[in-house]
Structure formats: C-alpha cells, structure tokens
Design an enzyme around this catalytic site. Structure first.
Site, PDB file in Angstrom:
ATOM      1  N   LYS A   9       2.009 -22.172  29.849  1.00  0.00           N
ATOM      2  CA  LYS A   9       3.235 -21.576  31.350  1.00  0.00           C
ATOM      3  C   LYS A   9       4.394 -21.583  30.571  1.00  0.00           C
ATOM      4  O   LYS A   9       4.903 -22.761  29.737  1.00  0.00           O
ATOM      5  CB  LYS A   9       2.336 -22.018  32.635  1.00  0.00           C
ATOM      6  CG  LYS A   9       1.581 -21.243  33.185  1.00  0.00           C
ATOM      7  CD  LYS A   9       1.210 -21.871  34.356  1.00  0.00           C
ATOM      8  CE  LYS A   9       0.372 -20.603  34.979  1.00  0.00           C
ATOM      9  NZ  LYS A   9      -0.279 -21.243  35.994  1.00  0.00           N
ATOM     10  N   TYR A  49      -0.494 -11.723  39.159  1.00  0.00           N
ATOM     11  CA  TYR A  49      -0.512 -12.353  39.636  1.00  0.00           C
ATOM     12  C   TYR A  49      -0.610 -11.945  41.241  1.00  0.00           C
ATOM     13  O   TYR A  49      -0.485 -11.874  42.361  1.00  0.00           O
ATOM     14  CB  TYR A  49       1.219 -13.252  40.515  1.00  0.00           C
ATOM     15  CG  TYR A  49       0.415 -14.562  39.035  1.00  0.00           C
ATOM     16  CD1 TYR A  49      -0.840 -15.347  39.449  1.00  0.00           C
ATOM     17  CD2 TYR A  49       1.809 -14.835  38.666  1.00  0.00           C
ATOM     18  CE1 TYR A  49      -1.166 -16.359  38.462  1.00  0.00           C
ATOM     19  CE2 TYR A  49       1.115 -15.943  37.638  1.00  0.00           C
ATOM     20  CZ  TYR A  49      -0.199 -17.062  37.320  1.00  0.00           C
ATOM     21  OH  TYR A  49      -0.713 -18.183  36.425  1.00  0.00           O
ATOM     22  N   THR A  91      -6.414 -27.028  38.917  1.00  0.00           N
ATOM     23  CA  THR A  91      -5.248 -26.562  39.249  1.00  0.00           C
ATOM     24  C   THR A  91      -4.315 -27.395  39.663  1.00  0.00           C
ATOM     25  O   THR A  91      -3.269 -27.838  38.986  1.00  0.00           O
ATOM     26  CB  THR A  91      -4.641 -25.016  40.852  1.00  0.00           C
ATOM     27  OG1 THR A  91      -6.485 -24.671  40.180  1.00  0.00           O
ATOM     28  CG2 THR A  91      -3.788 -24.604  41.195  1.00  0.00           C
ATOM     29  N   ASN A 112       1.925 -25.827  36.965  1.00  0.00           N
ATOM     30  CA  ASN A 112       1.036 -26.455  35.457  1.00  0.00           C
ATOM     31  C   ASN A 112       0.366 -25.998  34.744  1.00  0.00           C
ATOM     32  O   ASN A 112      -0.665 -25.979  34.185  1.00  0.00           O
ATOM     33  CB  ASN A 112      -0.078 -26.105  36.958  1.00  0.00           C
ATOM     34  CG  ASN A 112      -0.253 -24.857  37.288  1.00  0.00           C
ATOM     35  OD1 ASN A 112      -0.546 -24.434  36.648  1.00  0.00           O
ATOM     36  ND2 ASN A 112      -1.474 -25.241  37.916  1.00  0.00           N
ATOM     37  N   HIS A 115      -2.766 -21.237  32.355  1.00  0.00           N
ATOM     38  CA  HIS A 115      -3.229 -20.223  33.002  1.00  0.00           C
ATOM     39  C   HIS A 115      -4.006 -19.174  32.076  1.00  0.00           C
ATOM     40  O   HIS A 115      -4.151 -19.581  30.576  1.00  0.00           O
ATOM     41  CB  HIS A 115      -2.328 -18.231  33.343  1.00  0.00           C
ATOM     42  CG  HIS A 115      -3.700 -17.745  34.254  1.00  0.00           C
ATOM     43  ND1 HIS A 115      -3.760 -17.718  35.567  1.00  0.00           N
ATOM     44  CD2 HIS A 115      -4.017 -16.683  33.216  1.00  0.00           C
ATOM     45  CE1 HIS A 115      -5.010 -16.024  35.576  1.00  0.00           C
ATOM     46  NE2 HIS A 115      -4.591 -16.108  34.032  1.00  0.00           N
ATOM     47  N   GLU A 126      -6.903  -8.549  32.027  1.00  0.00           N
ATOM     48  CA  GLU A 126      -5.792  -9.904  31.223  1.00  0.00           C
ATOM     49  C   GLU A 126      -5.293  -9.415  30.539  1.00  0.00           C
ATOM     50  O   GLU A 126      -4.497  -9.396  29.845  1.00  0.00           O
ATOM     51  CB  GLU A 126      -5.964 -11.030  32.489  1.00  0.00           C
ATOM     52  CG  GLU A 126      -5.766 -11.302  33.627  1.00  0.00           C
ATOM     53  CD  GLU A 126      -6.200 -12.965  34.030  1.00  0.00           C
ATOM     54  OE1 GLU A 126      -6.555 -13.029  36.079  1.00  0.00           O
ATOM     55  OE2 GLU A 126      -6.185 -13.661  33.620  1.00  0.00           O
TER      56      GLU A 126
HETATM   57  P1  ATP Z   1      -4.401 -20.108  36.957  1.00  0.00           P
HETATM   58  O1  ATP Z   1      -4.666 -18.772  37.906  1.00  0.00           O
HETATM   59  O2  ATP Z   1      -2.906 -20.165  36.814  1.00  0.00           O
HETATM   60  O3  ATP Z   1      -5.328 -20.221  35.641  1.00  0.00           O
HETATM   61  P2  ATP Z   1      -6.052 -21.234  38.511  1.00  0.00           P
HETATM   62  O4  ATP Z   1      -6.844 -20.269  38.907  1.00  0.00           O
HETATM   63  O5  ATP Z   1      -6.516 -22.825  38.963  1.00  0.00           O
HETATM   64  O6  ATP Z   1      -4.866 -20.504  38.476  1.00  0.00           O
HETATM   65  P3  ATP Z   1      -5.016 -20.032  41.847  1.00  0.00           P
HETATM   66  O7  ATP Z   1      -5.381 -20.655  42.671  1.00  0.00           O
HETATM   67  O8  ATP Z   1      -5.740 -19.065  40.625  1.00  0.00           O
HETATM   68  O9  ATP Z   1      -4.755 -21.536  40.562  1.00  0.00           O
HETATM   69  O10 ATP Z   1      -3.506 -19.399  41.643  1.00  0.00           O
HETATM   70  C1  ATP Z   1      -2.864 -19.444  40.914  1.00  0.00           C
HETATM   71  C2  ATP Z   1      -1.192 -19.903  40.218  1.00  0.00           C
HETATM   72  O11 ATP Z   1      -0.692 -20.777  41.400  1.00  0.00           O
HETATM   73  C3  ATP Z   1      -2.033 -22.161  39.860  1.00  0.00           C
HETATM   74  O12 ATP Z   1      -2.253 -22.276  38.736  1.00  0.00           O
HETATM   75  C4  ATP Z   1      -0.514 -22.125  39.631  1.00  0.00           C
HETATM   76  O13 ATP Z   1       0.629 -22.218  39.482  1.00  0.00           O
HETATM   77  C5  ATP Z   1       0.057 -21.550  41.557  1.00  0.00           C
HETATM   78  N1  ATP Z   1      -0.598 -22.418  42.780  1.00  0.00           N
HETATM   79  C6  ATP Z   1      -1.342 -22.815  43.542  1.00  0.00           C
HETATM   80  N2  ATP Z   1      -1.101 -23.180  44.660  1.00  0.00           N
HETATM   81  C7  ATP Z   1      -0.066 -23.116  44.548  1.00  0.00           C
HETATM   82  C8  ATP Z   1       0.861 -24.878  45.836  1.00  0.00           C
HETATM   83  N3  ATP Z   1      -0.482 -24.849  46.540  1.00  0.00           N
HETATM   84  N4  ATP Z   1       1.474 -24.141  45.767  1.00  0.00           N
HETATM   85  C9  ATP Z   1       2.148 -23.391  44.653  1.00  0.00           C
HETATM   86  N5  ATP Z   1       2.431 -23.175  43.686  1.00  0.00           N
HETATM   87  C10 ATP Z   1       0.507 -22.977  43.401  1.00  0.00           C
HETATM   88 MG    MG Z   2      -6.955 -18.125  39.010  1.00  0.00          MG
END
Ligand code: ATP
Ligand code: MG
Length: 137
Positions: A9, A49, A91, A112, A115, A126
């Site tokens: 990212k 997303y 996450t 973070n 992804h 994806e």
């Molecule tokens: P990713 O899909 O990016 O691999 P993940 O599966 O661990 O991460 P998801 O729940 O799918 O997490 O959320 C997608 C992305 O949205 C997260 O990686 C983060 O960048 C963002 N995100 C998730 N929760 C929050 C939050 N509470 N506040 C801000 N951004 C968030």
């Molecule tokens: Mg995810």
C-alpha cells in the site's frame, strides 16, 4: 499450488519498504510470480474495495489507496492465501503478532502497509482485476 493477490500500500511504497516486505514473503516460502507498480485512480480503488462501500472508512480507504503508487503482486505457494495473511498480521497493527509485516511497518489500522486476498474466490477475482494470465509466470 495456490495463488493470492497482494498489494503493498501507499504508506509502504512511500517509505521505500517494498524490498523489506518482499523479503518477508520470500522467507515465508511465498514466490512472487507477478509484480508491478501502478497508481490507482479513485474509480479503480472504489471498484477494488466495493465490498466495503457501506463501511464508514470506505471514502478514506479509497483516497488513501489512490494517493501514491502501490505495488500489486501475485504470490504463489502451498496455502498461499492463509500464509500471506499470517505474514501480514492483524488488520490493526496494535493487534498484530511480533515479526509480522503490519507489526513492524504499519502506521495505523487504515495505513496498514499491505493487502492480501481473504479466500480462493476473492483471490481469483482480485488477481484478474490487475493481471492477465500472460503476466503471471
Ligand atoms: P486487506 O483487505 O487490506 O487485506 P484486511 O482483510 O485485514 O485487510 P478488511 O477488514 O478487509 O481488512 O479491511 C480492508 C482495509 O480497510 C484494511 O486493510 C484497512 O486498510 C481498512 N480499514 C479496515 N478497518 C478500518 C478502520 N476501522 N478504519 C480505517 N480503515 C480501516
Ligand atoms: Mg480484506
């Protein structure tokens, strides 16, 4: 053998962490079988997303993902989807295990660093969002 879609990212590409993150993948036995640096448009980030579009952080997430270049990649290995998520860590970096990418490099739950696809169906979708079959070797 399984494949998963990974994104390094903007917070990580900006801090020149691509090599360090790739080293973590390779050390875990994940092979980088496709990789490119691109800059997402807001439209593309929104589409990628789309599953999160009802969430309060959707707008912020899309703006972040389009803010700077990202590195998109296909990782291959036994159990690649689960293994990648293990190497990534939770996450929220505050909850991530020692030695994971997010523990070491993530700035916040939003910024973070990486992804990773979460299931075989989403991995296939994806991967084809970013790569043609010819680009994966
Ligand atoms: P990713 O899909 O990016 O691999 P993940 O599966 O661990 O991460 P998801 O729940 O799918 O997490 O959320 C997608 C992305 O949205 C997260 O990686 C983060 O960048 C963002 N995100 C998730 N929760 C929050 C939050 N509470 N506040 C801000 N951004 C968030
Ligand atoms: Mg995810």
């Amino acid at each position: 053998i399984e494949r998963t879609l990974s994104i390094i990212k903007p917070d990580a590409t900006k801090r020149n962490l691509t090599g360090k993150i790739n080293a973590k993948f390779e050390e875990a036995g994940l092979r980088i079988v496709a990789q490119k640096r691109i800059q997402l448009t807001m439209d593309q980030a929104g589409k990628f997303y789309e599953v999160h579009k009802e969430r309060p952080f959707y707008g912020e997430l899309c703006e972040f993902m389009a803010s700077e270049p990202v590195v998109v990649q296909v990782l291959e290995g036994e159990g690649a989807i689960a293994k990648n998520r293990e190497v990534m860590g939770a996450t929220n970096p505050a909850e991530a295990d020692e030695g994971t990418i997010r523990k070491e490099y993530a700035l916040s739950v939003g910024e973070n660093s990486v992804h990773g696809s979460d299931a075989p169906e989403t991995a296939a979708e994806e991967i084809s969002f970013f790569f043609s079959g010819l680009e994966i070797v």
